[in-house]
Each structure stands twice: as C-alpha cells, then as structure tokens.
Design an enzyme around this catalytic site. Structure first.
Site, PDB file in Angstrom:
ATOM      1  N   TYR A  10       0.859  -1.190   0.000  1.00 54.06           N
ATOM      2  CA  TYR A  10       0.000   0.000   0.000  1.00 54.06           C
ATOM      3  C   TYR A  10       0.895   1.239   0.000  1.00 54.06           C
ATOM      4  O   TYR A  10       1.927   1.255  -0.661  1.00 54.06           O
ATOM      5  CB  TYR A  10      -0.974  -0.064   1.186  1.00 54.06           C
ATOM      6  CG  TYR A  10      -2.142   0.875   1.041  1.00 54.06           C
ATOM      7  CD1 TYR A  10      -2.940   0.846  -0.100  1.00 54.06           C
ATOM      8  CD2 TYR A  10      -2.440   1.793   2.040  1.00 54.06           C
ATOM      9  CE1 TYR A  10      -4.014   1.715  -0.244  1.00 54.06           C
ATOM     10  CE2 TYR A  10      -3.510   2.659   1.903  1.00 54.06           C
ATOM     11  CZ  TYR A  10      -4.293   2.626   0.749  1.00 54.06           C
ATOM     12  OH  TYR A  10      -5.342   3.488   0.609  1.00 54.06           O
TER      13      TYR A  10
ATOM     14  N   LYS B 186     -20.251 -20.868  -9.609  1.00 56.68           N
ATOM     15  CA  LYS B 186     -19.600 -20.730 -10.914  1.00 56.68           C
ATOM     16  C   LYS B 186     -18.160 -20.267 -10.726  1.00 56.68           C
ATOM     17  O   LYS B 186     -17.241 -20.746 -11.417  1.00 56.68           O
ATOM     18  CB  LYS B 186     -20.381 -19.739 -11.776  1.00 56.68           C
ATOM     19  CG  LYS B 186     -19.997 -19.740 -13.254  1.00 56.68           C
ATOM     20  CD  LYS B 186     -20.303 -21.076 -13.904  1.00 56.68           C
ATOM     21  CE  LYS B 186     -20.101 -21.046 -15.411  1.00 56.68           C
ATOM     22  NZ  LYS B 186     -21.246 -20.488 -16.123  1.00 56.68           N
TER      23      LYS B 186
END
Length: 759
Positions: A40, A95
């Site tokens: 970060y 899925k």
C-alpha cells in the site's frame, strides 16, 4: 436422506464454517512493515504511475489478467426462474468455484439489481476496468441476447454468456463426432431442436456455423413448432421459423437424423424415436431429467447415439468442459473478445480430444478398461487432465489468428507446461476417487459405527453410492444416532456382543481357532475375541461377508493394527506392511511414506516401501516419480542413516531399472526440479516433477505429513495401508468426516483392484 435432510445439508454446506464458497487471499508477502509499505502507501504509487503512463501495464502490476466477473441479475437462475440478484448469489459463487478449480481463474461474483437492459449494461461497463473478462450468467431471454451483443461491441475484454454458448460449444463437439460415427454429413442431416431459449438458439447458430442447413432445421417452443406463419415471433425465434406445414414434435421427428433437447423431461416417446432415421443422434439435455430416459432410449433403438446432461450416463454434455478453458485461453493472450473463431476452435479441440488415446488416470476414474472413441464416448470426460492443455491453446491460437489477441504467445510448449502446472491447486484427485468408487461400490464394514462422525461418513457413502456400508457397534446407539441425522435406511447393523449375532460369532470363532490353535489360541479365547469389533470385522472380510474394513477412529493405531495383522495378515510375498499418505498440495498430489508403521526401516525395507508406494500411486492413475529423501544428497554423507537410503536406491536401480526413483536427496532438491537439474543433472529425477517422497524413518515421515496438514491446511487421504492381504484401512484418531469418506473410497477401489486381479 429425506428431502428435508438434503435441504439442511445444503444450507449447512453454504453456511459453515464460513458463509459462501469463495474468498480472497493475498498473493504477496505481508509479514513486515516493509511488505505493507510496498503493498500500500507509499510503494503502491509506483505501479499506479506506470499504469497511468500506459494503461496496458494494469496487466503487469495487478490481478486483472486472471480475474473474471461472473455477473447476473437473477432473472433466470437454474430451474428456479426469476428469483432476484441476492438469491442468485450462491449460484454465482459456485460458478466462481468451478472457474478456479478447473482453470485456476480468480472470480468476483457480481449481482446487479436491475432488469432494465440499459442499466445492466451501464453497470457492467462501469466496472469492466477491474476485470480481464466477463461471464454473464442466468439472465433471461430475450434480454440476454441484447445484453451480450452490446457488451461485446462496447467492451475490449472477453464477454460470454455461458448459458448460451457453453452448451452450444460442448454439444457441437459431441455432434461432430456423433455424425462421424453415424457416417453422416452435417450439411445433409435433418435436425429437430426442442427448446427456443438462449441455449437452444446459440446451439443452433453454432451448428449452422459448422455447416448445418437452415432448411433442415425445425425448432419447437412450448407452443409447438415455430413456423414462419406464426404471429408475434421474437427476432431470435423468427430466425429459425420453418415453412414446413407441421405442428407437433411427433411430426417433426419423422425421418429426423438429430434431436437436440433443451426443454423439459419426458416429452420424447419411444414411438418418436422409432420414427427417426437410421443411426439417430439424440442429445436429451434437460436437467435433471432428460427429454427421454437414457435406458428407455437405448432399449428402443440399438443404433442410437445418445447424450444427456447427466453424469451417470455416457456422453455427458457438461458446460465445465468449456467455459473455464475458453476464458483461460482468452485471458492468456489478452483477447479483446470471445469471437466465433475462438468458440469453433474450442469445439474442434474437444472433438479431437475425444479421438485421442485416453490416459489411464481417466480410465481409472470411470472404472473403464479402456475408454475409446465410439458411440459411448463422443466427448471428453470432465476428469480428463488434458483439457487444460488442449482447449486453452486452441482458443488462444484462434484469438491470435482472428486478430483479437493483444499479447500473443510465442513459446507454445512452455505455455502448455504452465497450464499443466495450474492443475496442482485443485482437488481433482478426490473427485476422481469418489467417481471411481461409485462405478462398482463394495461392502465396507465400519467397525466404529456408534461414533457420530463415522456414522455420518457411512451415510454419505451410502447416499452417494460410494459403498454399501455395514455398521458395527451397539445397535440401540446406532439406531438413535441414525434418527438424529435422518439416516433411517435399511443397512446391516451388527452388534458382535448381541444374541442375534451368536451363530455368526461362533462360526467366526471356530474358523479363527482352527487357524490359530497351534499358536496357543483356545476355542474359548477365540469366542471372546469375536466380541471385539475389530476381530469381528476382520473375520467378516476373511469369510467373504464383507469386502473391506474402515476402523481406527477411536482407538490408537497400534491397537488396531494388531488384530488386522493377526487375522488378515500380509499379502503373498510381503514381509513388511507400511502406510502412505496422499497430500493434496498446491503442486498436485504428493505421496508420503511410511507415515505410521515402520520406526527405523532398513535399506531393504525402504526399497520395499518404495515399491509398494509405487503400486499405490499407479492405482490412482499417476505415474510415480519417487525421491528417497535424506539430510544428504547422493552420497554426500557416509553416516549409516544416509548410507541406508543410498543402499535402498542402489537395490531399486538394480532390481527395478524402469522405476523412476533416486536419492538419497534432500527434500528441497527433490521438489525444486530446476535446482536439481542444475546441480545434479545425472539424477533420474532431473527434469521431472517428483510426486512421491520416501522418508528414512517414521519420525521424518510422520512429522512432515502432519506439518503439511496443519500449517498449510492441506487435505490428506490416508494413511493407506500397503501390503495387507485384504482391503484394511485404518483411520487416524479422530479423523474428520471427509477423511473417513475419502478412506472409504480408497477401501472400495482397493477391493475393486483385488477383484480385477482375481478375475
């Protein structure tokens, strides 16, 4: 299991231990402050600036290139209909799971709360920069056609509505092969399509792309034949309206060569099948129940070539053969779309793969002697490990040749190797085991069936058709527990201490006494032994009343091994038993031996353990590549502990020169093929992927196995007993339900293999 119990099981599966089926995990180090400052602020600014200079750098510095969005508005979810976006989320997560386990593609599922086409399209377009591809899912027709068309035109990443194109691609591959077997040409055959939804329309369009003639096609919807003179047809239905003066499926089927079913159960009668042309091709793909029952169809026509959407019949048209691999190929060349050329390439790759010799691993998974191209094998099996190495490259090449690939592949061999490496992160082996066991389930004694987890495992293997359980223990306890978990079925429940078992117990005792009387065993002692469930279970197998044993859940390993050795004994030619554990690791299945029995094996013992482990590895359909491990490398130490490993290797090289085995070798060299190739290029292991580790003593094997299991949460199957005369498999203390189920599958397969050798 009752409908209510299945409902509860499904709800618990999705809720526990963590709600949902997918999660995000870090791919970079994050242990130190330095790591976090790179992940970060301030370090993250550097890739941001590079992407700002060239937007394509987003593929270099972020996960975009391997990230697909599975997007739905919940308007056509499975067979549930329009249930809304929130209710569709479990399906979209599922899925995502399939994308990951079959092709190592990461997924975010996105559920959009709108049925307005423009709003939906704008939402997808606005979030598209996050993703490398878009998989549209469970969107009702005709809106699905418009949504996909516009997104493909307006986005520069692959977009595919799998409900349309998945079934089309798989069924087209099957159709090409079925026509070849029937000796027919696609441009000549008469095709009947039952159904006019997104999948049916897409299937028919793709068949036309391969040469099917528009005039030879009849399509039906819920109102009957779609005729040109019917008013108010949608654009898609009008595309396939016929000029023939027919009104019903019965009429359409007369002299038809091909039936494509994407509609509802049991609408095709035997009489309709009989009216079809010679060598009819019938793809009855309604799920869960096809347009005509498989067995009824093949009994009606012995010249039929039949496919369904079900896994319990030959020729399953399963979308998982398509979408993960199509997106894999598209992502890997940074395709800007999934076009017709790429879909047709996938069709041809699947069609051709079905004609290639089938790997033994696939034959084993389906308990086949030899799967071969023919009427019962026109499409590859989902367990086929070659899919990831064949379909994505075909799709990628088509993308390059059709001009939509932004990052062309140059080294195809390296690319295929990379694809095969991706297979290591899933649980295909477990699925293969369970599938293979189901093909010929055996009678397995659960010697501790009055333990709740053991009984739960017995319930699962019974309901899934993995085994025929025989339950040993206190009858009243077992019955009460069965009621508690809603397992009220007619399976054998035997209590060796009960009066009901007295006749059999005495028979077993007499047989045991006759074999052991010259070892000091009295008939009375034998009768007392038969009150102990492990002795009783062993005699059930010895006397042919059961095919295998699962035990050890609540008793220490040595206490369980003793009666098994005493009653079952070792196989002919075996002087020492051993165990191996299969670890389902990120690099693929790893076999670790000996994890439970031999404390400090000799060189000859190590060689025997390696040989037995090699046979077990082959039982799983995997070619063994065996490293004999030590703290030294190839004679670098003359300490006796290292020397015994070298001696074992020398023995194996001399007696079994075809075995791929070498050592002594340190574990890091064994597992790092590049390092091994660089430093020890002479080794039999050089350039190979090691999948079996033989350890010099029990300390090393057991510690390594348990470290892997606990630190990495690695799934384990085992310990698998090697060298016993019958299928005996002893659990680790307090094994989980899943571990017991997996070990039961092993016991069944063990019994299957022994049965083959006898016959």
């Amino acid at each position: 299991m009752s409908k209510q119990s299945k409902r509860i099981e499904a709800l618990v599966y999705h809720a526990k231990p963590t709600p949902g089926k997918i999660k995000v995990i870090p791919t970079k180090k994050y242990a130190s402050q330095r790591d976090l400052s790179l992940a970060y602020s301030p370090g993250v600014a550097e890739p941001c600036l590079e992407i700002d200079k060239d937007v394509d750098n987003v593929y270099k510095y972020t996960a975009k290139g391997n990230l697909v969005a599975v997007i739905s508005n919940g308007t056509a979810v499975l067979g549930l209909g329009n249930i809304g976006p929130e209710a569709s989320k479990p399906v979209m997560e599922g899925k995502g799971l399939l994308f990951k386990i079959f092709a190592d593609i990461d997924v975010f599922d996105i559920e959009v709360d709108t049925e307005n086409i423009d709003e939906f399209i704008n939402t997808v377009k606005n979030i598209a920069p996050t993703f490398g591809g878009i998989n549209l899912e469970d969107i009702k027709a005709p809106e699905a056609f418009e949504i996909e068309r516009r997104l493909k035109e307006e986005l520069d990443i692959p977009v595919m509505h799998d409900d349309q194109h998945g079934t089309a691609i798989i069924s087209a591959a099957a159709l090409l092969n079925a026509l070849e077997l029937a000796g027919k040409q696609i441009e000549d055959v008469k095709i009947v399509v039952s159904g006019a939804g997104a999948a049916a329309i897409s299937c028919t369009r793709l068949y036309q792309a391969f040469g099917a003639k528009r005039d030879n096609i009849v399509m039906l919807d819920s109102k009957g034949v779609i005729r040109a003179d019917r008013p108010n047809l949608t654009t898609q239905k009008a595309e396939f309206a016929t000029d023939r003066k027919i009104d019903s499926l019965d009429e359409a089927m007369v002299d038809a060569d091909v039936f494509i079913g994407l509609s509802m159960a049991d609408i095709v009668s035997p009489e309709m099948l009989k009216s079809m042309a010679k060598d009819p091709i019938v793809f009855a793909m309604a799920n869960p129940n096809p347009e005509i029952d498989y067995n009824l169809a093949i009994d009606t026509r012995d010249d039929i070539i039949m496919a369904t959407g079900r896994s319990d019949h030959p020729n399953q048209v399963n979308n998982v053969l398509g979408f993960p691999f199509i997106f894999r190929g598209a992502l890997d060349v940074r395709a800007t779309k999934i076009n017709e050329a790429m879909k047709m390439a996938a069709v041809k790759a699947l069609s051709n793969l079905a004609k290639e010799p089938v790997p033994e691993q696939v034959n084993l998974a389906y308990n086949e002697t030899r799967l071969a191209f023919g009427r019962d094998y026109i499409i590859p099996k989902p367990f086929d490990p070659r899919l990831i190495a064949e379909v994505p490259p075909a799709v990628a090449k088509a993308a390059m040749e059709s001009g939509v690939a932004k990052a062309p592949i140059e080294d195809w061999d390296r690319y295929k190797n990379t694809l095969l490496e991706r297979l290591g992160s899933d649980n295909k082996l477990v699925r293969m085991l369970l599938g293979r066991a189901k093909t010929n389930p055996k009678r397995i004694v659960f010697a501790e069936a009055d333990q709740l987890d053991v009984l739960k495992a017995a319930q699962i293997v019974y309901e899934e058709g993995v085994a025929h359980p025989i339950l040993l223990g206190r009858r009243d306890t077992i019955i009460n527990l069965m009621k508690e978990i809603d397992f009220e079925v007619d399976v054998p429940i035997l209590d060796p201490k009960s009066d009901e078992e007295l006749e059999r117990k005495n028979r077993y005792a007499k047989s045991y006494w006759e074999k052991r009387q010259r070892q000091g065993v009295t008939l009375y002692a034998a009768q007392q032994k038969m009150r102990e469930r492990n002795y009783y279970a062993a005699m059930m197998v010895n006397e042919g009343d059961a095919d295998g044993i699962i035990t050890g859940y609540s008793r220490s390993y040595p206490n369980v091994v003793k009666p098994m050795l005493e009653l079952i004994g070792m196989a002919d030619g075996v002087s020492r038993i051993a165990t191996t554990n299969v670890m389902i690791t990120q690099r693929g299945p790893m076999f670790l031996s000996d994890t439970s029995i031999n404390i400090d094996p000799s060189a000859k013992d190590l060689a025997r353990i390696a040989r037995m482990t090699s046979n077990v590895t082959k039982m799983f359909g995997i070619e063994p590549v065996i490293a004999m491990t030590s703290y030294s490398n190839f004679g670098s130490s003359d300490n006796p502990r290292a020397e015994k490993v070298n001696d074992a290797v020398s023995f194996l090289h001399k007696i079994y020169p075809d075995m791929i085995v070498d050592g002594a070798v340190q574990t890091d060299f064994a597992l790092n093929s590049e390092m091994l190739q660089d430093i020890f290029p002479f080794s039999k292991l050089a350039g190979r992927k090691v999948n079996t580790l033989i350890f010099p003593n029990l300390d090393a094997a057991n510690i390594t196995y348990k470290l892997l299991k606990e630190l990495n949460q690695t799934e384990s199957i085992g310990p698998i007993m090697m060298g016993m005369n019958k299928p005996v498999h002893i659990l680790q203390l307090d094994a989980s339900v899943d571990e017991i189920v997996n070990m039961t599958a092993i016991a069944v397969i063990d019994a299957q293999e022994r049965e083959k050798r006898v016959h």
